[in-house]
Design a protein around this motif. Sequence first.
Motif, PDB file in Angstrom:
ATOM      1  N   SER A  17       0.820  -1.214   0.000  1.00  0.00           N
ATOM      2  CA  SER A  17       0.000   0.000   0.000  1.00  0.00           C
ATOM      3  C   SER A  17       0.851   1.260   0.000  1.00  0.00           C
ATOM      4  O   SER A  17       0.589   2.209  -0.751  1.00  0.00           O
ATOM      5  N   PHE A  18       1.894   1.274   0.838  1.00  0.00           N
ATOM      6  CA  PHE A  18       2.740   2.467   0.897  1.00  0.00           C
ATOM      7  C   PHE A  18       3.559   2.620  -0.390  1.00  0.00           C
ATOM      8  O   PHE A  18       3.791   3.737  -0.853  1.00  0.00           O
ATOM      9  N   VAL A  21       1.361   4.226  -2.908  1.00  0.00           N
ATOM     10  CA  VAL A  21       1.277   5.677  -2.708  1.00  0.00           C
ATOM     11  C   VAL A  21       2.455   6.370  -3.382  1.00  0.00           C
ATOM     12  O   VAL A  21       2.295   7.413  -4.039  1.00  0.00           O
ATOM     13  N   VAL A  22       3.642   5.781  -3.233  1.00  0.00           N
ATOM     14  CA  VAL A  22       4.838   6.341  -3.868  1.00  0.00           C
ATOM     15  C   VAL A  22       4.703   6.309  -5.381  1.00  0.00           C
ATOM     16  O   VAL A  22       5.055   7.272  -6.081  1.00  0.00           O
ATOM     17  N   ILE A  24       1.928   6.294  -7.187  1.00  0.00           N
ATOM     18  CA  ILE A  24       0.940   7.289  -7.611  1.00  0.00           C
ATOM     19  C   ILE A  24       1.540   8.694  -7.568  1.00  0.00           C
ATOM     20  O   ILE A  24       1.358   9.500  -8.499  1.00  0.00           O
ATOM     21  N   ALA A  25       2.274   8.987  -6.490  1.00  0.00           N
ATOM     22  CA  ALA A  25       2.905  10.309  -6.368  1.00  0.00           C
ATOM     23  C   ALA A  25       3.917  10.528  -7.494  1.00  0.00           C
ATOM     24  O   ALA A  25       3.998  11.624  -8.068  1.00  0.00           O
ATOM     25  N   TRP A  81      -0.233  -5.328  -5.186  1.00  0.00           N
ATOM     26  CA  TRP A  81      -1.139  -4.706  -4.223  1.00  0.00           C
ATOM     27  C   TRP A  81      -2.563  -5.198  -4.414  1.00  0.00           C
ATOM     28  O   TRP A  81      -3.253  -5.542  -3.447  1.00  0.00           O
TER      29      TRP A  81
END
Length: 210
Positions: A17-18, A21-22, A24-25, A81
Motif C-alpha cells: 500500500s505504501f 502511494v509512492v 501514484i505520487a 497490491w
Amino acid sequence: MGDFLNAALAFPAVLFSFALVVVIAYWLIVLVGGTEVDALDGGGGVDSDGSAAGAPGVFAAFGLGGVPVTVVLSLLTVIAWFVSLTGAVIFENLLLRIVVLPVALFTAWVLTRALVRPLRRLAPVEQGISRSDFVGRVCTIRTGRVDTVFGQAEVAADDGSTAIIQVRNDDSSAVLRLGSSALIFDYDAEGEFFRVAPYDAALDPNRPAG
C-alpha cells in the motif's frame, strides 16, 4: 471506505500500500513535468530491445527488460497490491494471508512480464547507445561464470558510458570467469542477451589509448 482502508492496511496488502502511494505520487510528478518516465534508468542503458545497466539489467534477466524501470516497478506494485488486497478481503486467517504474499508476488511477475512485451514496441529507442553499438566490442565479464543460461558483462560505448548487459556463452569449452575479456558477436532479441566468446582485450580496436 472504512472497510477498504482496513483491508489496505491489513497484511499482506499493507506491504504494497505504501509503495503504491509512492508510485501514484511519482506518476503525478511525471504528469506535471517534474521528472522523466525513465528517471531511474540512468545513463548506461541500451535501446528498448536490449539490456541495460544496473536495475534494467536485473529486470531483463527476469524477462522484464525493454521498458523504463519505473514502468516495470509500477506494474509490479499495482498488481501485487491488488492481489494482496483481494486476499486480505477474502481471508481472515493469518496463515492463509501469509500464503497470499508469494501468490501476489508471482502473479505480479507473470502479468507484468506479459504486459511488458507489447509495451516494448511503444518504448522510445535511446539514441547513441544501441545494441548494434555493442556487437563487435570487447566486454569484461562481471559474474563468476558465463554459460548458456547465465552471465553479465560490462561494456563501454563511444561516449564513454558503460552498461551491464546480459551475456551468454554457447561454447562449453570456452571458460569465461569474472574479469575475463570477451567479444560480443551477436544479439538475441528474443532472449534479450548478447552472445560472447573469449577474446584478447589487447586486440580490441575500441580500447582506450595509453
